[in-house]
Scaffold this motif. Sequence first.
Motif, PDB file in Angstrom:
ATOM      1  N   THR A  51       5.706   7.943  15.651  1.00  0.00           N
ATOM      2  CA  THR A  51       5.593   8.891  14.535  1.00  0.00           C
ATOM      3  C   THR A  51       6.535  10.086  14.709  1.00  0.00           C
ATOM      4  OG1 THR A  51       3.733   9.923  15.689  1.00  0.00           O
ATOM      5  CG2 THR A  51       3.218   8.286  14.004  1.00  0.00           C
ATOM      6  N   ASP A  52       6.727  10.757  13.604  1.00  0.00           N
ATOM      7  CA  ASP A  52       7.594  11.952  13.605  1.00  0.00           C
ATOM      8  C   ASP A  52       6.906  13.090  14.357  1.00  0.00           C
ATOM      9  OD1 ASP A  52      10.080  13.258  12.255  1.00  0.00           O
ATOM     10  OD2 ASP A  52       8.400  14.647  11.869  1.00  0.00           O
ATOM     11  N   GLU A  53       7.692  13.916  15.052  1.00  0.00           N
ATOM     12  CA  GLU A  53       7.143  14.982  15.890  1.00  0.00           C
ATOM     13  C   GLU A  53       6.370  16.025  15.085  1.00  0.00           C
ATOM     14  OE1 GLU A  53      10.257  16.644  18.201  1.00  0.00           O
ATOM     15  OE2 GLU A  53      10.641  14.799  19.314  1.00  0.00           O
ATOM     16  N   LYS A  54       6.749  16.238  13.812  1.00  0.00           N
ATOM     17  CA  LYS A  54       6.099  17.282  13.000  1.00  0.00           C
ATOM     18  C   LYS A  54       5.201  16.695  11.920  1.00  0.00           C
ATOM     19  CE  LYS A  54       9.667  20.813  13.714  1.00  0.00           C
ATOM     20  NZ  LYS A  54      10.610  21.756  13.068  1.00  0.00           N
ATOM     21  N   ASP A  55       5.645  15.635  11.278  1.00  0.00           N
ATOM     22  CA  ASP A  55       4.883  15.080  10.149  1.00  0.00           C
ATOM     23  C   ASP A  55       3.986  13.899  10.554  1.00  0.00           C
ATOM     24  OD1 ASP A  55       6.139  16.895   8.468  1.00  0.00           O
ATOM     25  OD2 ASP A  55       7.834  15.515   8.118  1.00  0.00           O
ATOM     26  N   GLY A  56       3.941  13.619  11.819  1.00  0.00           N
ATOM     27  CA  GLY A  56       3.140  12.482  12.269  1.00  0.00           C
ATOM     28  C   GLY A  56       1.649  12.717  12.124  1.00  0.00           C
ATOM     29  N   ILE A  57       0.951  11.697  11.649  1.00  0.00           N
ATOM     30  CA  ILE A  57      -0.514  11.767  11.501  1.00  0.00           C
ATOM     31  C   ILE A  57      -1.124  10.563  12.218  1.00  0.00           C
ATOM     32  CG2 ILE A  57      -2.465  11.790   9.923  1.00  0.00           C
ATOM     33  CD1 ILE A  57      -0.601  12.942   7.789  1.00  0.00           C
ATOM     34  N   ILE A  58      -2.045  10.844  13.117  1.00  0.00           N
ATOM     35  CA  ILE A  58      -2.741   9.779  13.861  1.00  0.00           C
ATOM     36  C   ILE A  58      -4.227   9.932  13.575  1.00  0.00           C
ATOM     37  CG2 ILE A  58      -3.228   8.798  16.131  1.00  0.00           C
ATOM     38  CD1 ILE A  58      -0.584  10.135  17.078  1.00  0.00           C
ATOM     39  N   SER A  59      -4.826   8.878  13.076  1.00  0.00           N
ATOM     40  CA  SER A  59      -6.264   8.928  12.759  1.00  0.00           C
ATOM     41  C   SER A  59      -7.016   7.971  13.674  1.00  0.00           C
ATOM     42  CB  SER A  59      -6.518   8.568  11.301  1.00  0.00           C
ATOM     43  OG  SER A  59      -6.109   7.240  11.043  1.00  0.00           O
ATOM     44  N   ILE A  60      -8.150   8.444  14.181  1.00  0.00           N
ATOM     45  CA  ILE A  60      -9.034   7.634  15.029  1.00  0.00           C
ATOM     46  C   ILE A  60     -10.381   7.547  14.329  1.00  0.00           C
ATOM     47  CG2 ILE A  60     -10.087   7.393  17.293  1.00  0.00           C
ATOM     48  CD1 ILE A  60      -7.887   9.171  18.422  1.00  0.00           C
ATOM     49  N   SER A  61     -10.793   6.327  14.000  1.00  0.00           N
ATOM     50  CA  SER A  61     -12.078   6.140  13.309  1.00  0.00           C
ATOM     51  C   SER A  61     -12.963   5.214  14.127  1.00  0.00           C
ATOM     52  CB  SER A  61     -11.866   5.563  11.908  1.00  0.00           C
ATOM     53  OG  SER A  61     -11.309   4.268  11.981  1.00  0.00           O
ATOM     54  N   LEU A  62     -14.258   5.417  13.975  1.00  0.00           N
ATOM     55  CA  LEU A  62     -15.236   4.617  14.711  1.00  0.00           C
ATOM     56  C   LEU A  62     -16.346   4.222  13.749  1.00  0.00           C
ATOM     57  CD1 LEU A  62     -16.043   3.551  17.531  1.00  0.00           C
ATOM     58  CD2 LEU A  62     -17.330   5.664  17.854  1.00  0.00           C
ATOM     59  N   ASN A  63     -16.602   2.923  13.642  1.00  0.00           N
ATOM     60  CA  ASN A  63     -17.604   2.438  12.703  1.00  0.00           C
ATOM     61  C   ASN A  63     -18.233   1.164  13.278  1.00  0.00           C
ATOM     62  OD1 ASN A  63     -19.126   2.188  10.304  1.00  0.00           O
ATOM     63  ND2 ASN A  63     -17.401   2.975   9.097  1.00  0.00           N
ATOM     64  N   SER A  64     -19.098   0.535  12.530  1.00  0.00           N
ATOM     65  CA  SER A  64     -19.725  -0.727  12.949  1.00  0.00           C
ATOM     66  C   SER A  64     -19.576  -1.759  11.847  1.00  0.00           C
ATOM     67  CB  SER A  64     -21.202  -0.524  13.285  1.00  0.00           C
ATOM     68  OG  SER A  64     -21.924  -0.135  12.138  1.00  0.00           O
ATOM     69  N   ILE A  65     -19.645  -3.028  12.238  1.00  0.00           N
ATOM     70  CA  ILE A  65     -19.511  -4.128  11.287  1.00  0.00           C
ATOM     71  C   ILE A  65     -20.386  -5.277  11.757  1.00  0.00           C
ATOM     72  CG2 ILE A  65     -17.503  -5.121  12.486  1.00  0.00           C
ATOM     73  CD1 ILE A  65     -16.407  -5.963   9.785  1.00  0.00           C
ATOM     74  N   ASP A  66     -20.942  -6.011  10.798  1.00  0.00           N
ATOM     75  CA  ASP A  66     -21.766  -7.181  11.111  1.00  0.00           C
ATOM     76  C   ASP A  66     -20.964  -8.453  10.874  1.00  0.00           C
ATOM     77  OD1 ASP A  66     -23.999  -5.680  11.796  1.00  0.00           O
ATOM     78  OD2 ASP A  66     -24.698  -5.596   9.709  1.00  0.00           O
ATOM     79  N   LYS A  67     -21.005  -9.354  11.880  1.00  0.00           N
ATOM     80  CA  LYS A  67     -20.347 -10.660  11.777  1.00  0.00           C
ATOM     81  C   LYS A  67     -21.390 -11.737  12.049  1.00  0.00           C
ATOM     82  CE  LYS A  67     -15.648  -9.353  13.224  1.00  0.00           C
ATOM     83  NZ  LYS A  67     -14.541  -9.669  14.146  1.00  0.00           N
ATOM     84  N   PRO A  68     -21.052 -13.002  11.727  1.00  0.00           N
ATOM     85  CA  PRO A  68     -22.010 -14.082  12.024  1.00  0.00           C
ATOM     86  C   PRO A  68     -22.408 -14.142  13.499  1.00  0.00           C
ATOM     87  CG  PRO A  68     -20.272 -14.879  10.573  1.00  0.00           C
ATOM     88  CD  PRO A  68     -19.877 -13.500  10.984  1.00  0.00           C
TER      89      PRO A  68
END
Length: 489
Positions: free
Chosen positions: A392-409
């Motif tokens: 990413t760019d040194e000034k305009d860079g955006i890093i997002s960290i998300s945490l969630n849950s999901i159901d699978k078979p």
Amino acid sequence: MRKIRVKFKTKSLKWQLLFRWSLILTLLLIIMGISQYFITRSYLLSGKNQVLEARLHDLDKDDLQDSKSLNNPKSKAEFLVKLISDRNTSVVIIDKKGEIISESKGINDDTAPPHLSKEEYRKLIFESAKGENYKIVRNLSDDTDMIKFKKINLLSQTLGLVQISTTLDPINTMLLNQIYFYIVASIIIIILGILIGKSVLKYTLKPLYNLTNSLERVTVGELNMRLPVDNGQIEIDGLSCAFNGMFNRIETSFENEQYIKEKMQRFISDASHEIRTPLTSIHGFVEVLLRGAAKNEKQLDLALNSILTESERLTKLVNELLMLTKLDQQIKYDMKNENIKDIIEEIHPQLKILAGERRIDLELKDNLLVKSNRNQIKQIIYNLVQNAIQQTDEKDGIISISLNSIDKPSGSFIVLKIKDNGSGIPEKDLNEIFDRFFRSDNHRSRKSGGYGLGLSIVKSIVDAHQGEISVYSKLNKGTSFSIFIKKVE
């Protein structure tokens, strides 16, 4: 050599089947021959018995009365002998004491009829109900005769016994001829059975021979060859399917081995190159210092800083290689129930320092527990964020960290997603980014580019946690990594 060939031939399936077929055929013929012999013998003896029975039944009451009217017992006996006997039949008259009174000469008048002992005659007179049973005995000429008896009764008294006999030589001759004929016929049948069986077996085992010939032609370069599975025989078809399955496994194993071998060669080559680069720099600066640059304070400071930087890069590379080695050895780490949100918030200050002016956004759901090693989860987040920082760019860079849950078979999973708005990864490289020492062209061109081990370490840690990792990327739009680890309820 000849003994070996003979031994090999006797162990062949064709020879064993032919031998067992011949043995079964021979046993069946023997059983049939014995059965036929006894059935024929019983039938012929029954016929002979009926003939003698008819002769005795021809002796009616008037004949017995005439014999009784004679005054002399011997004359009476001779009367009965002449009455009953003929060319093929011998007659013996026995009184109630078991003594022979009169007898005929027998067949051709040159042989005497067979005799029993007095005790046997008396037993027949007093114990037999009717005296009409028959016996098979040998006469004085050692020939076989059939004898049959009939009592001579007056009112309720038994006066004597009539013995009638005939030779069994014609029957014995007929049975002997039948045995000879059957033996010859059986030998011919066995020979024909072997010849026919040999041809049938050759035709029946042809798919097996074709299968053997096909297998003999298989080499390392022909592992993709498959055997036909429509041979008209269920057993051979099953064997072909089993061999084809084995070929599939061998081919897959061979391809995997080749792939691993190529990866190992490339790994060694890349590792040697990456290690050689800092060592070359360190060696160069040391030579500069030894040539007198140490007297110049500015040059000395530059050389020492460069040596320090390169030694840190070398240390980092060695540490990453050691970590991958431990992960490959599947060393067991302490696993505890960890709240992933707490781990992310704990290292968030460090991530902000690494990101510089880039923005880091957090979107974390609480109370998502996984059984994991805390330090390894930190390593995953650190490596992925470090990778995002490099893209990413040194000034305009955006890093997002998300945490969630999901159901699978297969169950419930936590989803850790790290997304950036960087340069992205070319589609052609997406399948290789987790390979060791792999770096895309965009990544290689950046000054902060690593050694291409960060994502390999992430993939190995995720595998150790029995999780999954996926990546989605578009050029100049950014990249998103998603990690799935089973949730602890």
